[in-house]
Design a protein around this motif. Structure first.
Motif, mmCIF file in Angstrom:
data_model
loop_
_atom_site.group_PDB
_atom_site.id
_atom_site.type_symbol
_atom_site.label_atom_id
_atom_site.label_comp_id
_atom_site.label_asym_id
_atom_site.label_seq_id
_atom_site.Cartn_x
_atom_site.Cartn_y
_atom_site.Cartn_z
ATOM 1 N N CYS A 311 77.368 115.214 19.117
ATOM 2 C CA CYS A 311 77.129 114.685 20.459
ATOM 3 C C CYS A 311 78.268 113.631 20.701
ATOM 4 N N CYS A 315 79.404 115.112 24.329
ATOM 5 C CA CYS A 315 78.620 114.695 25.369
ATOM 6 C C CYS A 315 79.085 113.534 26.084
ATOM 7 N N TYR A 317 77.599 111.472 27.944
ATOM 8 C CA TYR A 317 76.618 110.399 27.883
ATOM 9 C C TYR A 317 76.425 109.532 26.592
ATOM 10 N N PHE A 318 77.413 110.020 25.611
ATOM 11 C CA PHE A 318 77.226 109.640 24.460
ATOM 12 C C PHE A 318 77.403 108.133 24.153
ATOM 13 N N CYS A 321 73.966 106.738 25.075
ATOM 14 C CA CYS A 321 72.843 107.272 24.338
ATOM 15 C C CYS A 321 72.842 107.012 22.677
ATOM 16 N N GLY A 323 73.554 109.380 20.510
ATOM 17 C CA GLY A 323 73.305 110.465 19.749
ATOM 18 C C GLY A 323 71.673 110.917 19.773
ATOM 19 N N GLY A 324 70.823 110.295 20.470
ATOM 20 C CA GLY A 324 69.362 110.760 20.661
ATOM 21 C C GLY A 324 68.685 110.419 19.344
ATOM 22 N N THR A 339 72.550 119.370 19.643
ATOM 23 C CA THR A 339 72.927 118.269 20.354
ATOM 24 C C THR A 339 71.738 118.046 21.513
ATOM 25 N N GLU A 340 72.000 118.610 22.706
ATOM 26 C CA GLU A 340 71.141 118.257 23.952
ATOM 27 C C GLU A 340 69.703 118.765 23.678
ATOM 28 N N CYS A 344 66.493 114.466 25.764
ATOM 29 C CA CYS A 344 67.732 113.447 25.977
ATOM 30 C C CYS A 344 68.102 113.636 27.445
ATOM 31 N N LYS A 348 67.855 109.916 29.094
ATOM 32 C CA LYS A 348 68.990 109.586 28.975
ATOM 33 C C LYS A 348 69.884 110.005 30.160
ATOM 34 N N ILE A 349 70.004 111.438 30.168
ATOM 35 C CA ILE A 349 71.045 111.811 31.150
ATOM 36 C C ILE A 349 70.513 111.651 32.375
HETATM 37 S S1 SF4 Z 1 71.353 113.190 22.529
HETATM 38 FE FE1 SF4 Z 1 71.578 114.306 24.312
HETATM 39 S S2 SF4 Z 1 72.414 112.570 26.136
HETATM 40 FE FE2 SF4 Z 1 72.440 111.889 23.923
HETATM 41 S S3 SF4 Z 1 74.563 112.208 23.221
HETATM 42 FE FE3 SF4 Z 1 73.311 113.729 22.445
HETATM 43 S S4 SF4 Z 1 73.459 115.267 24.046
HETATM 44 FE FE4 SF4 Z 1 74.312 113.199 24.853
#
Ligand code: SF4
Length: 367
Positions: A311, A315, A317-318, A321, A323-324, A339-340, A344, A348-349
């Motif tokens: 992430c 990403c 948006y890290f 976020c 890392g979710g 990852t996504e 998220c 988040k996004i």
């Molecule tokens: S979980 Fe989603 S929004 Fe968060 S860093 Fe990873 S990809 Fe980005």
């Protein structure tokens, strides 16, 4: 932010697996069974927690199942080993709250968070074990809290973001009298396999509308919006790099049987041929502090940490976020190093996009 911290900021405890409701979106696998936490489990957890609490603010969150279904006497016995510095919280569906429970909360200094999804017609997924609507019972519990002057938080699940809903919810919670509100877009996890992918525009517009409703009358701490504004403010000040903790909070969940699952309470109680039962140890065998010191060696946790690094590398948006959540990766992607996820994107996004959209739409012409 790299790796897991060895000291958490709070611990989640499962006093019973039982829930007296049967909500359609619930992720819990054993909510029909009353498996209660024995007192020695609480004593073992308290041995570590009391030391952490002596060094600074520390919370224990009694989650479930429905924690109040354990009964006042048993819950009091589970609270007893914890020292006076420990803050206790319950996450409850409120249906069992009456005058006696309010006296219990006041006596033990327990802070209450109530799960309610908004006005009656938004609570169609909340039903009793007999399949009857739970809304009136939830409101009776909230009325008891208000009668006793006990402050409370609220947590609402949104299954279908749609125009008008955010305003409706915010106005409802203003009237309900909570002082903190968290909004969860429904998640596909645990035994809940309902799809949680939504149109990106609809989710972004939902969050933007929620910010607008809050700004009209900002009397409630709105969890997701405050996170986003803190992040946006830090970006503008050039301090966003300092917002994420240096190490991930392990957030241990202690199951009714003493097993410890880090990072995601939603994984507790599940097993997988590759990852086993997800636990990192049991407090009846090993002190909680020692379990957390070695938690990074739990095979799935290492895979999750690799996902966090993926992430970070991919990403934008890290920084917001971090890392979710482990459970969303596992239940949506079938593994931890992806990852996504839809979660998220929803929480988040599109949340951050919605807050920024509101700011763009309301900036002054001179700006
Ligand atoms: S979980 Fe989603 S929004 Fe968060 S860093 Fe990873 S990809 Fe980005």
């Amino acid at each position: 932010m790299r790796g897991l911290a060895t000291v958490p900021s709070y611990v989640v405890m499962q006093p019973t697996t039982l829930c007296n409701l049967d909500c359609a979106y619930c992720y819990l696998p054993f909510r029909a069974a009353d498996r209660r936490m024995p007192v020695p489990v609480a004593e073992a957890v308290a041995a570590s927690v009391n030391r952490w609490a002596a060094a600074g603010r520390f919370s224990v969150v009694w989650h479930g199942g429905e924690p109040l279904a354990a009964g006042r006497e048993h819950l009091a016995a589970l609270l007893a080993p914890f020292g006076p510095e420990v803050e206790h919280h319950v996450q409850t569906n409120a249906t069992l709250i009456d005058d006696a429970w309010c006296a219990f909360f006041a006596e033990h200094g327990v802070r209450v968070s109530v799960s309610v999804d908004g006005p009656r017609e938004r609570n169609g997924d909340r039903v009793t074990r007999a399949g009857r609507p739970a809304y009136d019972r939830i409101l009776r519990g909230v009325a008891a809290l208000r009668r006793h002057g006990l402050p409370f938080s609220a947590l609402a699940v949104v299954s279908y973001p749609e125009p008008g809903l955010a305003t409706e919810l915010y106005d409802y919670f203003l009237d309900l009298g909570c002082d903190v509100l968290g909004i969860n877009i429904e998640e596909t996890e645990g035994v809940n396999t309902r799809d949680n992918s939504h149109d990106a525009r609809a989710v972004t517009a939902f969050w933007a509308e929620l910010v607008a409703a809050w700004r009209r009358e900002p009397r409630i701490h709105l969890r997701e919006v405050e996170w986003s504004l803190r992040y946006a403010g830090a970006v503008l000040e050039g301090t966003a790099d300092g917002l994420l903790p240096r190490r991930l909070d392990p957030i241990p969940t202690v199951g009714h049987d003493g097993s410890v699952t880090v990072l995601s309470p939603e994984l507790a109680g599940f097993t997988d041929v590759r990852y086993g039962d997800f636990s990192s140890g049991n407090v009846l065998v090993t002190p909680l502090a020692e379990i957390l010191a070695g938690a990074e060696r739990t095979p799935w946790v290492g895979e999750f940490l690799a996902g966090v690094e993926a992430c970070r590398a991919s990403c934008p948006y890290f920084g917001f976020c971090g890392g979710g959540h482990a459970a969303n990766r596992y239940f949506e992607l079938g593994r931890f190093d992806g990852t996504e996820t839809a979660h998220c994107r929803n929480s988040k996004i599109h949340l951050l996009e919605g807050v920024l959209e509101h700011a763009r739409d309301h900036q002054s012409p001179a700006a």
